[in-house]
Design an enzyme around this catalytic site. Structure first.
Site, PDB file in Angstrom:
ATOM      1  N   LYS A 142       3.330  -5.880  -2.641  1.00  0.00           N
ATOM      2  CA  LYS A 142       2.880  -5.925  -1.235  1.00  0.00           C
ATOM      3  C   LYS A 142       1.473  -6.486  -1.164  1.00  0.00           C
ATOM      4  O   LYS A 142       0.698  -6.447  -2.139  1.00  0.00           O
ATOM      5  CB  LYS A 142       2.928  -4.540  -0.575  1.00  0.00           C
ATOM      6  N   ASP A 150       1.687   5.019  -1.026  1.00  0.00           N
ATOM      7  CA  ASP A 150       2.289   3.709  -0.723  1.00  0.00           C
ATOM      8  C   ASP A 150       3.793   3.681  -0.968  1.00  0.00           C
ATOM      9  O   ASP A 150       4.463   2.711  -0.585  1.00  0.00           O
ATOM     10  CB  ASP A 150       1.684   2.609  -1.631  1.00  0.00           C
TER      11      ASP A 150
END
Ligand code: C5P
Length: 299
Positions: free
Chosen positions: A17, A140
């Protein structure tokens, strides 16, 4: 299918990401920080293959990552406990995402392991329960259960899907080790690094309206603290701009930086010339939108 109702082999890919802007709002009573960020999954992926095994095992093409502290093993153990599974699994992990780089590699591997092991074991664990397990593994991790583009608040676990931008990214991940990086950088933040999340929310509104990413809304609250800790990194954005990057931002707590391009040809030119000058690959990546049904399981 195996005799126990589960599968014989499951393959899952785990994307990296980028943070398309990251604001830290403040420190919470539980020691974590509230943040406002946009997570963007990109096509830089680790690959995982899960097969049944009497115990829980991890094999990695980077042996330094195959230790007991790997989050993928934690994911296997947590799912097995919650699902009441008595068999085990071996995860074979092929790494492409640089480690401890601000690209979420370990978190993504953990999320992919949760998804893969749920299929391998045919474990009847609903998505909500999987998201709880994911958050226990790391702030996350819940994002990577779905991927795509999402506005994230809270610790990073409150997620609102967004349309993905049409953009190409050139990602540079300097080799740089900061022990306990994420905790260290959160600990180095001062009140001047905090903000109200308004820039990231404006960026989210642009994506919802189909507008391109705004370069001036890609700021990252960790930049000051990171550059103070590792001053040589502060020169990287200017170097990337010299090689054609129109906008440069920091991902997560770093050290990865990325440049945003509207055209793939320009991204490839900058990637080639930066790879040359840095002596390591500056890879071109593209946004991976979330597609229903969940697309990452190959088997
Ligand atoms: O959640 P995760 O295990 O990735 O967090 C590592 C460390 O980073 C935490 O122990 C905490 O010190 C810090 N952190 C934080 N606020 C967040 C996420 C992480 O303070 N939203």
């Amino acid at each position: 299918m195996s005799a126990g109702g589960g599968r014989c082999r499951v393959s899952v890919s785990a994307p990296a990401k980028l943070n398309l802007g990251l604001e830290v709002v403040g420190r919470r009573a539980d020691g974590y920080h509230d943040l406002v960020t946009i997570f963007q999954a990109i096509d830089l992926v680790d690959r995982l293959t899960l097969t049944p095994c009497p115990t829980l095992r991890l094999i990695c093409d980077d042996p330094t990552l195959a230790g007991a502290d790997n989050l993928a093993l934690g994911a296997l153990a947590a799912l097995r406990r919650v699902a009441g599974i008595t068999t085990g699994a071996v995860v074979e992990l092929a790494k492409a995402i640089p480690t401890a780089a601000g690209l979420g590699g370990a978190s993504s591997d953990a999320a992919a392991t949760l998804l893969g092991a749920r299929r391998l074991w045919d474990a009847g664990i609903p998505d909500g329960a999987l998201a709880h397990l994911a958050l226990d593994l790391g702030s996350d991790v819940p994002f990577f259960l779905r991927g795509g583009t999402a506005l994230a608040t809270g610790r990073g676990e409150r997620l609102e899907p967004l349309p993905s931008p049409t953009a190409w990214f050139v990602v540079v991940s300097p080799r740089l080790v900061i022990p306990r990086k994420t905790a260290t950088l959160y600990g180095a933040l001062t009140a001047t690094d905090f903000s109200d999340g308004g820039c990231v929310r404006r960026q989210a509104a642009r994506l919802l309206g189909g507008e391109p990413l705004a370069a001036d809304l890609l700021g990252n609250a960790f930049a000051r603290a990171l550059y103070a800790l590792r001053p040589q990194l502060a020169e990287l954005p200017a170097l990337m701009r010299q090689h054609g990057a129109p906008a440069v931002a920091l991902s997560g707590a770093g050290p990865s930086h990325y440049a945003v391009f509207a055209e793939v040809a320009a991204a490839e030119r900058t990637s080639a010339s930066l790879s040359n000058v840095l002596g390591r690959r500056a890879s071109v990546a593209v946004a991976v939108p979330f597609v229903q049904p969940y697309p990452r399981s190959a088997t």
